[in-house]
Design a protein around this motif. Sequence first.
Motif, PDB file in Angstrom:
ATOM      1  N   LYS A  28     -19.879 -12.848  10.367  1.00 17.92           N
ATOM      2  CA  LYS A  28     -20.363 -12.578   9.168  1.00 17.92           C
ATOM      3  C   LYS A  28     -20.419 -12.822   7.099  1.00 17.92           C
ATOM      4  N   ASP A  29     -19.587 -10.988   7.448  1.00 22.75           N
ATOM      5  CA  ASP A  29     -18.808 -11.269   6.416  1.00 22.75           C
ATOM      6  C   ASP A  29     -17.901 -12.051   5.560  1.00 22.75           C
ATOM      7  N   GLY A  30     -16.815 -11.955   6.374  1.00 19.04           N
ATOM      8  CA  GLY A  30     -16.173 -13.338   6.422  1.00 19.04           C
ATOM      9  C   GLY A  30     -16.298 -14.279   5.934  1.00 19.04           C
ATOM     10  N   LYS A  31     -17.116 -14.938   6.814  1.00 22.28           N
ATOM     11  CA  LYS A  31     -17.981 -16.516   6.705  1.00 22.28           C
ATOM     12  C   LYS A  31     -19.285 -16.203   5.063  1.00 22.28           C
ATOM     13  N   ASP A  32     -19.475 -15.079   4.807  1.00 20.78           N
ATOM     14  CA  ASP A  32     -20.255 -15.480   3.315  1.00 20.78           C
ATOM     15  C   ASP A  32     -18.932 -14.944   2.173  1.00 20.78           C
ATOM     16  N   VAL A  33     -17.807 -14.080   2.644  1.00 24.40           N
ATOM     17  CA  VAL A  33     -16.749 -14.160   1.491  1.00 24.40           C
ATOM     18  C   VAL A  33     -16.154 -16.091   1.400  1.00 24.40           C
ATOM     19  N   LYS A  34     -15.976 -16.774   2.241  1.00 21.62           N
ATOM     20  CA  LYS A  34     -15.669 -18.283   2.365  1.00 21.62           C
ATOM     21  C   LYS A  34     -16.082 -19.235   1.340  1.00 21.62           C
ATOM     22  N   ALA A  35     -18.000 -18.472   1.776  1.00 18.64           N
ATOM     23  CA  ALA A  35     -18.532 -19.916   0.678  1.00 18.64           C
ATOM     24  C   ALA A  35     -18.701 -19.201  -0.360  1.00 18.64           C
ATOM     25  N   GLN A  36     -18.362 -18.221  -0.644  1.00 11.83           N
ATOM     26  CA  GLN A  36     -18.355 -17.585  -1.884  1.00 11.83           C
ATOM     27  C   GLN A  36     -17.666 -18.204  -2.931  1.00 11.83           C
ATOM     28  N   ALA A  37     -16.555 -18.254  -1.868  1.00 14.51           N
ATOM     29  CA  ALA A  37     -15.055 -18.393  -2.878  1.00 14.51           C
ATOM     30  C   ALA A  37     -15.069 -20.632  -2.826  1.00 14.51           C
ATOM     31  N   GLY A  38     -16.044 -20.633  -1.764  1.00 13.40           N
ATOM     32  CA  GLY A  38     -16.385 -22.851  -2.016  1.00 13.40           C
ATOM     33  C   GLY A  38     -14.856 -23.631  -1.765  1.00 13.40           C
ATOM     34  N   GLY A  78     -24.907 -10.364  29.310  1.00 13.19           N
ATOM     35  CA  GLY A  78     -24.476 -11.327  30.720  1.00 13.19           C
ATOM     36  C   GLY A  78     -24.060 -12.902  31.127  1.00 13.19           C
ATOM     37  N   ARG A  79     -23.148 -12.956  29.726  1.00 19.23           N
ATOM     38  CA  ARG A  79     -22.555 -14.636  29.694  1.00 19.23           C
ATOM     39  C   ARG A  79     -21.129 -14.994  28.802  1.00 19.23           C
ATOM     40  N   ILE A  80     -21.153 -15.733  29.199  1.00 14.63           N
ATOM     41  CA  ILE A  80     -19.643 -15.761  28.866  1.00 14.63           C
ATOM     42  C   ILE A  80     -19.706 -16.193  27.929  1.00 14.63           C
ATOM     43  N   ASN A  81     -19.691 -15.608  26.716  1.00 15.72           N
ATOM     44  CA  ASN A  81     -18.957 -15.845  24.462  1.00 15.72           C
ATOM     45  C   ASN A  81     -17.864 -16.526  25.008  1.00 15.72           C
ATOM     46  N   SER A  82     -17.790 -17.530  23.511  1.00 17.19           N
ATOM     47  CA  SER A  82     -16.375 -18.179  23.169  1.00 17.19           C
ATOM     48  C   SER A  82     -16.102 -17.984  22.209  1.00 17.19           C
ATOM     49  N   HIS A  83     -17.277 -16.711  20.990  1.00 17.70           N
ATOM     50  CA  HIS A  83     -16.676 -15.913  20.094  1.00 17.70           C
ATOM     51  C   HIS A  83     -16.959 -14.570  19.234  1.00 17.70           C
ATOM     52  N   PRO A  84     -16.463 -14.250  18.812  1.00 23.15           N
ATOM     53  CA  PRO A  84     -17.395 -13.122  18.654  1.00 23.15           C
ATOM     54  C   PRO A  84     -17.988 -13.180  17.497  1.00 23.15           C
ATOM     55  N   GLU A  85     -19.329 -11.996  17.263  1.00 26.16           N
ATOM     56  CA  GLU A  85     -20.365 -11.702  17.303  1.00 26.16           C
ATOM     57  C   GLU A  85     -20.671 -10.829  15.958  1.00 26.16           C
ATOM     58  N   HIS A  86     -19.389 -10.411  15.861  1.00 29.07           N
ATOM     59  CA  HIS A  86     -19.338  -8.569  14.891  1.00 29.07           C
ATOM     60  C   HIS A  86     -19.684  -8.789  13.783  1.00 29.07           C
ATOM     61  N   PRO A  87     -20.851  -7.903  13.040  1.00 24.82           N
ATOM     62  CA  PRO A  87     -20.492  -8.278  11.088  1.00 24.82           C
ATOM     63  C   PRO A  87     -19.884  -8.835  10.627  1.00 24.82           C
TER      64      PRO A  87
END
Length: 556
Positions: A428-438, A416-425
């Motif tokens: 988060k996996d991609g962001k976790d891998v990015k953090a792991q790579a540093g 019920g709101r306008i979204n600006s980004h996807p929130e698929h799991p």
Amino acid sequence: MRLRTRVKAALNDLQSCKITKVRMDNITNQVCSVMERNPKKVYVIFVVGLIVLNGAFIVNRAWVSDDSYITFRVVDNFLNGYGLTWNVNERVQVFTHPLWLLIISVVRVAINNIYLASIITGISLSAVTVIIFSISQRKNKGLFLGLFLLGFSNAFIDYSTSGLENPLSHLLLLLFVISFLRLSEKPSVEVGDKDLFLLSLLASLGTLTRWDNVLFFIPPLIYALVKRKFAMRAIASILLGFLPLIFWMLFSTFYYGFPLPNTFYAKVGDWLPRGVFLRQGGYYLVHSLFNDPITMLTILAGIIMSFFNRSPQRWILATGGILYLCYVVYIGGDFMGGRFFTSVFLIFVYLLVHYDFRILSPKKYIWLIPLLIILNLAGGVPIWKAESASYVENWRYGIVNERMFYYPTTGLLRDGRINSHPEHPWVKDGKDVKAQAGGNFLVAEACSIGFLGYYAGPSVHLVDRYGLTNALLARIPPIEREDWRIGHFDREIPAGYLDYLETNDLDQIENENIRDYVAKMNVLIRADLMERGRLRHIWNFNRGTYDQLVKIKYAD
């Protein structure tokens, strides 16, 4: 039985709303009375209202798919100076729609949000398509029918966004059909070089949007040449119009080493009997018929009416559509239900509307609305709903309602709101891998690579087991599995290959043939573009000289 159950449920819904014949007759009499007093004004209001309604359906169902983010990672790398690459240290063409990628890149520069850029582009192109459709058929009584069909087609509405190339294909195909019909109505002596150039240019751009689209264009272009008796100037005009496509193929061959996308080599192969693909293509047709009957019945009606009509121009356009449908069945269809039918659906809607529908009186138009509602309800989730709590995903035959699967986490108006980004799991996996790579170089293995790859960032080298983004795996025969899905052919990663990617040491690859193949492939995808001997390797790879090095079985 499922379809019969859905139809009965739809009829019960209509009865519960007390839509009876008496009430419908009252409505139609009132509408007809108003139309008789102000026919032009009511006509314009009706058309504008249907266009707005179509737009509302598209916005309400706007979403993005995981597959679209494979292209978006290339866009991101390109805009950040890494070239048209997916893994920044390899030149591999992972996208099938160069023109769509270019347009998304331009919009991404203007809108610093790839999610919103793709949705806005899809909505805008779809709006232009429907408006041009309406203007070109403004004098035809069948326009209302066309707008109703477009608005109640689940596939057409769903893939008017998604981040994939469908909306651009719709627009270019519609412009091509309009241009062809205008050209075909002219006497041969009046068909000019500019007409042929425009027709071939639209065909060229349509093919650059999706390679499969070329099948639509072949019969009309042959007809245009026949009309001009294969005159040299006519051939030259068509070749001139195809220069964008010719240029891209030359660029792709030089830059990537291959004229066609890597996904072609990963998905289309001889590792399964052709009968298996044909059967899967049949399942794809049946899946769409049961889950989106309006789309498939419209295509069928368009084919039948085209060949009952005496106009050769309609036959030719219908032949292009049939060629495309045959190709879809030949390659086994797709795992996204209805995606490959949206363009051919639009063509046959246009052909249906192009007839003189004098039999469709206002009263019959009013009755058309509940009929389309019943057919739409028979397909599952109503067109006016973005999602349904009662929806159950059906993975039978590996075909899925992709929008329903992703909408809860990637829909524009979810929650019920306008979204600006996807929130698929997987985000988060991609962001976790990015953090792991540093920020350091990291090799990771994955299957669903869209969201994960985009959000992992350029320092992460992703290897997908389906071979969509990897030049080596795309050419390795897949593992034989009973639960395979079309377009998802799992490969076994050769022993030592991941170690090689991490260390850049070819000796890490255990199999000698694979090691030799990778060394030769590196000349194409890793070496400098002007590397000595690179053109010779490009020639050898494309003629299959090295194919036997990878066409072997691997032990567990």
